[in-house]
Every structure is written in structure tokens, then in C-alpha cells.
Design an enzyme around this catalytic site. Structure first.
Site, mmCIF file in Angstrom:
data_model
loop_
_atom_site.group_PDB
_atom_site.id
_atom_site.type_symbol
_atom_site.label_atom_id
_atom_site.label_comp_id
_atom_site.label_asym_id
_atom_site.label_seq_id
_atom_site.Cartn_x
_atom_site.Cartn_y
_atom_site.Cartn_z
ATOM 1 N N CYS A 28 7.822 -10.445 -0.296
ATOM 2 C CA CYS A 28 6.931 -10.032 -1.388
ATOM 3 C C CYS A 28 7.557 -10.363 -2.738
ATOM 4 O O CYS A 28 6.850 -10.699 -3.683
ATOM 5 C CB CYS A 28 6.630 -8.546 -1.276
ATOM 6 N N LYS A 81 4.532 3.210 12.328
ATOM 7 C CA LYS A 81 3.955 2.114 13.108
ATOM 8 C C LYS A 81 4.462 0.771 12.586
ATOM 9 O O LYS A 81 4.192 0.417 11.436
ATOM 10 C CB LYS A 81 2.429 2.136 12.966
ATOM 11 N N GLU A 99 -0.978 -15.699 -3.571
ATOM 12 C CA GLU A 99 0.323 -15.396 -2.966
ATOM 13 C C GLU A 99 0.404 -16.200 -1.662
ATOM 14 O O GLU A 99 -0.249 -15.841 -0.673
ATOM 15 C CB GLU A 99 0.450 -13.900 -2.654
ATOM 16 N N GLU A 113 3.143 -0.428 -1.335
ATOM 17 C CA GLU A 113 3.990 -1.565 -1.759
ATOM 18 C C GLU A 113 3.279 -2.816 -1.286
ATOM 19 O O GLU A 113 3.248 -3.106 -0.084
ATOM 20 C CB GLU A 113 5.369 -1.469 -1.109
HETATM 21 P P1 NAD Z 1 -0.892 -6.553 6.454
HETATM 22 O O1 NAD Z 1 -1.481 -5.783 5.322
HETATM 23 O O2 NAD Z 1 -1.751 -7.474 7.210
HETATM 24 O O3 NAD Z 1 -0.264 -5.561 7.544
HETATM 25 C C1 NAD Z 1 0.717 -4.611 7.219
HETATM 26 C C2 NAD Z 1 0.646 -3.460 8.209
HETATM 27 O O4 NAD Z 1 -0.613 -2.807 8.068
HETATM 28 C C3 NAD Z 1 0.742 -3.873 9.674
HETATM 29 O O5 NAD Z 1 1.498 -2.893 10.354
HETATM 30 C C4 NAD Z 1 -0.713 -3.854 10.122
HETATM 31 O O6 NAD Z 1 -0.860 -3.616 11.510
HETATM 32 C C5 NAD Z 1 -1.264 -2.691 9.315
HETATM 33 N N1 NAD Z 1 -2.708 -2.735 9.068
HETATM 34 C C6 NAD Z 1 -3.521 -3.822 9.002
HETATM 35 N N2 NAD Z 1 -4.769 -3.445 8.691
HETATM 36 C C7 NAD Z 1 -4.761 -2.100 8.545
HETATM 37 C C8 NAD Z 1 -5.740 -1.125 8.185
HETATM 38 N N3 NAD Z 1 -7.007 -1.462 7.930
HETATM 39 N N4 NAD Z 1 -5.361 0.157 8.111
HETATM 40 C C9 NAD Z 1 -4.089 0.528 8.341
HETATM 41 N N5 NAD Z 1 -3.106 -0.340 8.689
HETATM 42 C C10 NAD Z 1 -3.438 -1.643 8.779
HETATM 43 O O7 NAD Z 1 0.370 -7.275 5.812
HETATM 44 P P2 NAD Z 1 1.362 -8.303 6.526
HETATM 45 O O8 NAD Z 1 0.643 -9.599 6.670
HETATM 46 O O9 NAD Z 1 1.957 -7.644 7.717
HETATM 47 O O10 NAD Z 1 2.516 -8.431 5.428
HETATM 48 C C11 NAD Z 1 2.500 -9.365 4.404
HETATM 49 C C12 NAD Z 1 2.100 -8.739 3.091
HETATM 50 O O11 NAD Z 1 2.943 -7.634 2.806
HETATM 51 C C13 NAD Z 1 2.271 -9.678 1.909
HETATM 52 O O12 NAD Z 1 1.139 -9.582 1.068
HETATM 53 C C14 NAD Z 1 3.502 -9.150 1.184
HETATM 54 O O13 NAD Z 1 3.565 -9.452 -0.175
HETATM 55 C C15 NAD Z 1 3.383 -7.692 1.452
HETATM 56 N N6 NAD Z 1 4.694 -7.033 1.327
HETATM 57 C C16 NAD Z 1 4.923 -6.219 0.252
HETATM 58 C C17 NAD Z 1 6.173 -5.629 0.076
HETATM 59 C C18 NAD Z 1 6.462 -4.741 -1.109
HETATM 60 O O14 NAD Z 1 7.453 -4.021 -1.071
HETATM 61 N N7 NAD Z 1 5.657 -4.735 -2.146
HETATM 62 C C19 NAD Z 1 7.173 -5.865 1.014
HETATM 63 C C20 NAD Z 1 6.907 -6.690 2.092
HETATM 64 C C21 NAD Z 1 5.646 -7.266 2.252
#
Ligand code: NAD
Length: 473
Positions: A276, A169, A372, A242
Site C-alpha cells: 500500500c 480472518k 493504484e 487502512e
Molecule cells: P481486499 O479489500 O480485496 O481484501 C482484504 C480482505 O477483506 C480480505 O481478507 C478479504 O477476504 C476481505 N473482504 C473482501 N470483501 C469483503 C467484504 N465485502 N466484507 C468484508 N471483508 C471482505 O484487498 P486485497 O486485494 O486483499 O489487498 C490489497 C489492497 O489492500 C490494496 O488496495 C492495498 O493498498 C490495500 N492495503 C492497505 C494497507 C494499509 O495499511 N493502508 C496495507 C496493505 C494493503
């Protein structure tokens, strides 16, 4: 509106009964519709992945690796179309968007070179004991909006190579390019091996409680990661998380300011700081602080923030409205608290644009240092003592990546060893490769992606005791 780009379920195009707007962040306007999957669509995707699993698992590793290479080639062959779509939904300027698409293709090919080992852990006259690696089943993959295609390619290339099938997804903010990749890979992979469905906020939680999944591979925020971990606990799904980072970069006094400043700048602001592993706290030695600050501010004023389709834009908009609002609020908070903000040049009024902004030596307790930001506001922090700055760098709930800059590599290595992070770069930043495991300490996640370690996370160890003599008659 019609759904030009479809979901992939059981190797077929699947349209949903509902759609959702996809916004171009450079205009803040909807430019396309994406399918909004229902629970029935999710069930169909999981059923297809389950049905495909036995035959996919039964293929030899080299047969699956050959298909991964073909998948990578297909992505690379369609780079121009995918890049244009990527910039429209994600916002990143075209040249750098193209790097992500090529990177995704390269990842499929890079991971394909790994083989799962059969390890002989005991060899005696009586018996051999081997540890084999076998796949887990159907993997649930959930991806964020900042590097939507690359991060999806990491999950697909690991899980499928190891013999699992998948339902993936993308983020509701960036579904299209990933769905299009799914359309391309339909031509290559057996039906049901890779299913890609898009949906709204409700879809992720439905996936993580679905009993059909053996593992969840998630990249996103720490807050969501914790929810997913709780959800996975119900039926002990395996997880790789991650999550966020608040990465420190330490600049030692011996660097050449003019040479290093542009690299430090890109390490913090590439993808409009929505990475990230971007530098989010920049510690600069007192003796070069003023010169480095002025140089970085000069770059912020000179480099163009604009629509990703303008050839001279180096930095695009924030990717979505909630993220724009969050980062803007952090900038307002910093101003209201009397911090010194050094802003970059003007940005377009329409769309989710914010100026590249430096904060001149705020206290370590300020929100802009502790949180962050995931947006273009970078605290510059003065230090004079190396032990003290290492302690400050480690004083974070995150531990994803970090960097050290110095002409003295030995000294930089000593600092690198003392940083509590999953990755440290010396005199470089933002580097990841299929060969290099990536993961984080503390709230930055659980497990790793990439390298043999990353591949193993999609497997279960199976220990087999093999006697050398037959049982007595
Ligand atoms: P997010 O957690 O809001 O969403 C990520 C994904 O999770 C989306 O597809 C979203 O639809 C889904 N999602 C949201 N709530 C959910 C739930 N309750 N259950 C299951 N799925 C759910 O994150 P974002 O705003 O899309 O991304 C930014 C964040 O991602 C930042 O904190 C960044 O640091 C982190 N990030 C980490 C890495 C890494 O490799 N460590 C890489 C890229 C981004």
C-alpha cells in the site's frame, strides 16, 4: 484433502466441514487445503471471544503486555517454519519473507511497551477529572494478502494489549501462515482471547454484520473499505480502515543518481510492488530524468524475478490470479495507448509472474498514473517546477504515504510538510515501526495503526468526575 493447519476457536484446534485450495503463486498450483469456516464456526468464534472478554479485560495492563511479549517470542522462535509456509502461499522470496515473520514478532514486543494513559484533565479544590481508556469488547480483524502476517500482528498486538478479544480472518489467498501463528499462540493466550478463522469471499461480509463485534479493524482495498463502513453503520461499530494508496515520490535535482536509484527502485518494486505504501508515481526532476530513467531500467533488467525459493530471486510473482490479471490488463492498456514501456528481464512462464516495468513519462491522466496498480508497473514522471509537482502529487483521491529525496534536508522537509499524506519519508521509504502512527488522508482510510494513537483506537475514553468532598449529609 486433510486440513493440516487448523483454525483456532476458544483455544482449541477447529476444523471446518469444508476446505478451500491454497495456491502457490509461483506455480499457479494448489499445494494445500485451508479450512473454509461456516457461519456456525464464526458464531462459535464470536461466542468464545465474548466469553473470554471479562477475564481478559480484568487482567492488569502489565499482565497482558507480558503475554504479548511471549507471543512475539513464540513467533520469532518458529521463524524458519513460518517463513517456508509464507513463501509457499504468498510468493515473496525467502529472505524477505523471513523479515516479515520477524517483524510480526517484533511488533508484539514493540507494542507491549505502550501503556494506556490516565489523563488528569482538571485538578481543582473541588474535584479531579480523569480520562481513562477502556477496551471496546470483541474486535473483528480482516487482513489482506500482501503482508498477511505483519498486518495481522498489528491488529492482534493492539487490540489484545488494550484488553479486547478478537476474531481474525486472513485473506482467502494467504490463510495458512496466520492460522499457524494462531496454533502457536494457543499455547500462550487464554482460550477465546484470540480466535482465527479462514474462509472464502462470503466470510468477511458475514463478520462485518455480526452483532457480536464492537469494532472492525480492516486493512485492504478502498472498495472493500467502503462496503465495510456501510455495513458497520448498521449498529455503529467502531472502525479503523487502512486502505489503498497511490503514493508519490518526488526526486529533487540535487540527488546522486547512482546512489539513489537502487533505493528508489526497491521503494517501488519491493514485494513485486504489492504494498500500500510503495512508490506508485515517481516524479523526477527534468535535469536528471534521463539519467535516472536509464539507471532504473538497468536495474529492472538486471534484478531477478523468480520463484521465492530460488536464493537469487529478489522479486516473486503477483500473489494471486485476479491481481495478476488486473496488473497485466493495466500493462496491455498502457501499450495499446502508445505509452513507452521499459520492461525488465525475462520472467518464468509458469506462475503469476510479470516483468518489472517502467512507463516513460506518461500523461498524468493515464490509468497507470491515476490508479493504484498494486503491481510492478511504475510511471516515471518528469517535472521542472517544485510547486507544480507538489500539486500533481496531491492531485489524487488517495493520501497514504509519500517520499522526498534531496541532499537538502531543509528543502525536503518543506516539501514533506506540503504533501497530503499520512506518512512522508525523506531519503528513505517503506519504513514503519510500532512507534509510528500510520494512516491516510482521503480514500486511504480512517484512523491509524501503531503508536499510542493506534492503540487508543481500540479503546473508549471514559471521563470520571471525582469530587474532593463527600456529599452533605
Ligand atoms: P481486499 O479489500 O480485496 O481484501 C482484504 C480482505 O477483506 C480480505 O481478507 C478479504 O477476504 C476481505 N473482504 C473482501 N470483501 C469483503 C467484504 N465485502 N466484507 C468484508 N471483508 C471482505 O484487498 P486485497 O486485494 O486483499 O489487498 C490489497 C489492497 O489492500 C490494496 O488496495 C492495498 O493498498 C490495500 N492495503 C492497505 C494497507 C494499509 O495499511 N493502508 C496495507 C496493505 C494493503
Amino acid at each position: 484433502m486433510t486440513q493440516h493447519i487448523t483454525m483456532t476457536i476458544n483455544g482449541q484446534a477447529a476444523i471446518a466441514s469444508e476446505t478451500m485450495d491454497v495456491i502457490n503463486p509461483a506455480t499457479a498450483e494448489s499445494f494445500a487445503q485451508a479450512p473454509r469456516a461456516s457461519e456456525a464456526d464464526l458464531n462459535a468464534a464470536v461466542d468464545a471471544a465474548k466469553a473470554a472478554y471479562p477475564a481478559w479485560k480484568a487482567l492488569s495492563h502489565s499482565q497482558r503486555a507480558a503475554l504479548m511479549v511471549k507471543a512475539g517470542d513464540a513467533i520469532m522462535a518458529n521463524v524458519d517454519e513460518l517463513t517456508a509456509l509464507f513463501t509457499a502461499e504468498q510468493g515473496r522470496p525467502l529472505t524477505m519473507a523471513k523479515e516479515e515473520i520477524l517483524g510480526a514478532g517484533m511488533w508484539f514486543k514493540g507494542m507491549a511497551s505502550f501503556e494506556l494513559p490516565v489523563e488528569v484533565v482538571e485538578e481543582t479544590e473541588q474535584r479531579t477529572v480523569e480520562v481513562h481508556r477502556e477496551p471496546l469488547g470483541v474486535v473483528c480483524a480482516i487482513v489482506p494478502w500482501n503482508f498477511p502476517v505483519l498486518l495481522a500482528s498489528w491488529k492482534m498486538s493492539h487490540a489484545l494489549l488494550a484488553g479486547n478479544t478478537m476474531v481474525l480472518k486472513p485473506s482467502p489467498y494467504t490463510p495458512l501462515t496466520t492460522l499457524r501463528v494462531g496454533e502457536l499462540l494457543r499455547e500462550i493466550l487464554p482460550p477465546g482471547v484470540l480466535n482465527i478463522i479462514s474462509g472464502g469471499d462470503e466470510l468477511g461480509p458475514l463478520m462485518t454484520v455480526h452483532p457480536g463485534f464492537a469494532k472492525i479493524s480492516f486493512t485492504g482495498s478502498t472498495a472493500t473499505g467502503k462496503r465495510i463502513m456501510a455495513s458497520a453503520a448498521q449498529d455503529l461499530k467502531r472502525i479503523t480502515l487502512e486502505l489503498g494508496g497511490n503514493d508519490a515520490c518526488i526526486v529533487l535535482p540535487d540527488v546522486d543518481v547512482d546512489e539513489v536509484a537502487p533505493q528508489l527502485f526497491m521503494g517501488a518494486f519491493f514485494n513485486t510492488s504489492q504494498i500500500c505504501i510503495a512508490t506508485k508515481r515517481l516524479y523526477i526532476h527534468d535535469s536528471i530524468y534521463d539519467a535516472m530513467r536509464d539507471k532504473l531500467h538497468g536495474l529492472a533488467k538486471a534484478l531477478k524475478v523468480g520463484n521465492g525459493t530460488d536464493s537469487d530471486s529478489l522479486f516473486g510473482p503477483l500473489q494471486n490470479k485476479p491481481q495478476y490479471d488486473r496488473v497485466k490488463a493495466l500493462m496491455v492498456d498502457a501499450k495499446e495507448r502508445g505509452l513507452t514501456l521499459l520492461e525488465g528481464g525475462a520472467v518464468p512462464e509458469k506462475g503469476y509472474f510479470l516483468p518489472l516495468t517502467l512507463v516513460d513519462n506518461p500523461a498524468d491522466s493515464e490509468r497507470v498514473v491515476v490508479e493504484e496498480a498494486f503491481g510492478p508497473i511504475l510511471p516515471l514522471l518528469r517535472y521542472s517546477d517544485l510547486d507544480e509537482v507538489i500539486a500533481r502529487a496531491n492531485d489524487s483521491e488517495y493520501g497514504l504515504a509519500g517520499a522526498v529525496w534531496s541532499k537538502d534536508i531543509e528543502k525536503a522537509l518543506e516539501v514533506a510538510k506540503r504533501l497530503e499524506t499520512g506518512t512522508v519519508w525523506i531519503n528513505q521509504n517503506l519504513q514503519t515501526t510500532p512507534n509510528t502512527p500510520m494512516g491516510g488522508h482521503k480514500h486511504s482510510g480512517i484512523g491509524v495503526e501503531n503508536g499510542l494513537d493506534g492503540l487508543m483506537e481500540f479503546t473508549q475514553a471514559k471521563t470520571i468526575f471525582i469530587p474532593k468532598s463527600k456529599p452533605a449529609a
